[in-house]
Design an enzyme around this catalytic site. Structure first.
Site: not given
Ligand code: PMM
Length: 263
Positions: A208, A242
């Protein structure tokens, strides 16, 4: 006793526009191959999403979102992979659960009026992530830690009232979502304030933008610091991580086990 090793969720974005892997896995075959690769590298769960949450991303029609994720989920489940669906739409969650997903990861914290009911009926794990709107913006907090804790407590109460058992709930501070870099770091420094009610915590820091403060360069240059944070978050007793780079996080968790003398 030290906290147990967190569950590792490998990220699989079946989207044209996610910030670090957008466009790579829009083709179902490429998506399934990557999901299997994440599993081989040590992911316990593959988190499949069909809508980007990046700032300025175009909202996806739920039918299109389901069209992206359902075939991929079905194929991964057929290979024995545990799948979570990353969606804020109850209709998409329902289809994903019918295809074999066993966890719902909702970045809107159960805001869709039917989401809590769908998770309760299916008796699956439900991740309620915190957000107050667009990414990387200040969400208008008084004290970000107290406010996020209160918001999450309210979402958890709504889920409990809808019949989701406490043991099925996972809370997530939503790092980078309606939070400045400074606010994201503050939340990580005070995670104990969020887990106070005994709920499991999931944290997503992987690649991020707030990490650019300490790891200059593009998203993939942030894998090293993501792995370091994985070990630090494990020390804080976080239940789930994650991540994109499962290999780095697994190595960090393994090193932590050896430091603890338990491996
Ligand atoms: N961040 C993203 C998408 N989904 N879900 C949860 N539970 N926690 C997060 O911090 C989160 C998420 C955004 O990141 P990406 O675009 O790399 O998927």
């Amino acid at each position: 006793m030290p906290p147990s090793t967190p569950v590792v969720l490998g990220i699989l974005n079946v989207t044209p526009d996610s910030f670090s892997d957008g466009g790579r896995y829009l083709d179902p075959e490429a998506a399934v191959a990557h999901g299997l690769a994440l599993t081989r590298r040590g992911a316990d769960v593959v988190d499949v999403g069909g809508e980007s949450t990046r700032p300025g991303a175009v909202a996806v029609d739920p039918a299109e979102e389901a069209r992206r994720v359902v075939p991929v989920i079905r194929a991964l489940v057929a290979e024995g992979v545990r799948v979570s669906v990353d969606t804020r739409r109850a209709a998409v969650a329902e289809e994903a659960l019918a295809a074999g997903a066993t966890m719902v990861n909702d970045v809107d914290g159960g805001a869709d009026p039917r989401m809590l009911e769908v998770a309760a009926d299916a008796d699956v794990d439900l991740v309620l992530m915190h957000s107050r709107g667009p990414a990387a913006r200040d969400g208008g907090y008084g004290d970000v830690v107290a406010d996020v804790a209160d918001d999450l407590r309210r979402r958890a109460d709504a889920a409990l009232a809808a019949g989701v058992p406490a043991a099925r709930l996972v809370l997530d501070p939503g790092i980078g979502f309606s939070k400045t870099a400074q606010q994201s770091w503050r939340l990580l420094a005070h995670l104990d304030a969020l887990g106070g009610d005994g709920f499991r915590l999931l944290v997503g820091v992987s690649r991020k933008r707030f990490l650019a403060d300490v790891a200059p360069g593009g998203p993939e240059q942030r894998d090293g610091v993501t792995a370091v944070l994985s070990a630090l978050l494990a020390e804080r007793g976080v239940w789930g991580l994650r991540v994109h780079d499962v290999v780095g996080t697994r190595a960090a968790l393994e090193a932590l086990e050896r430091m603890r003398g338990t491996a």
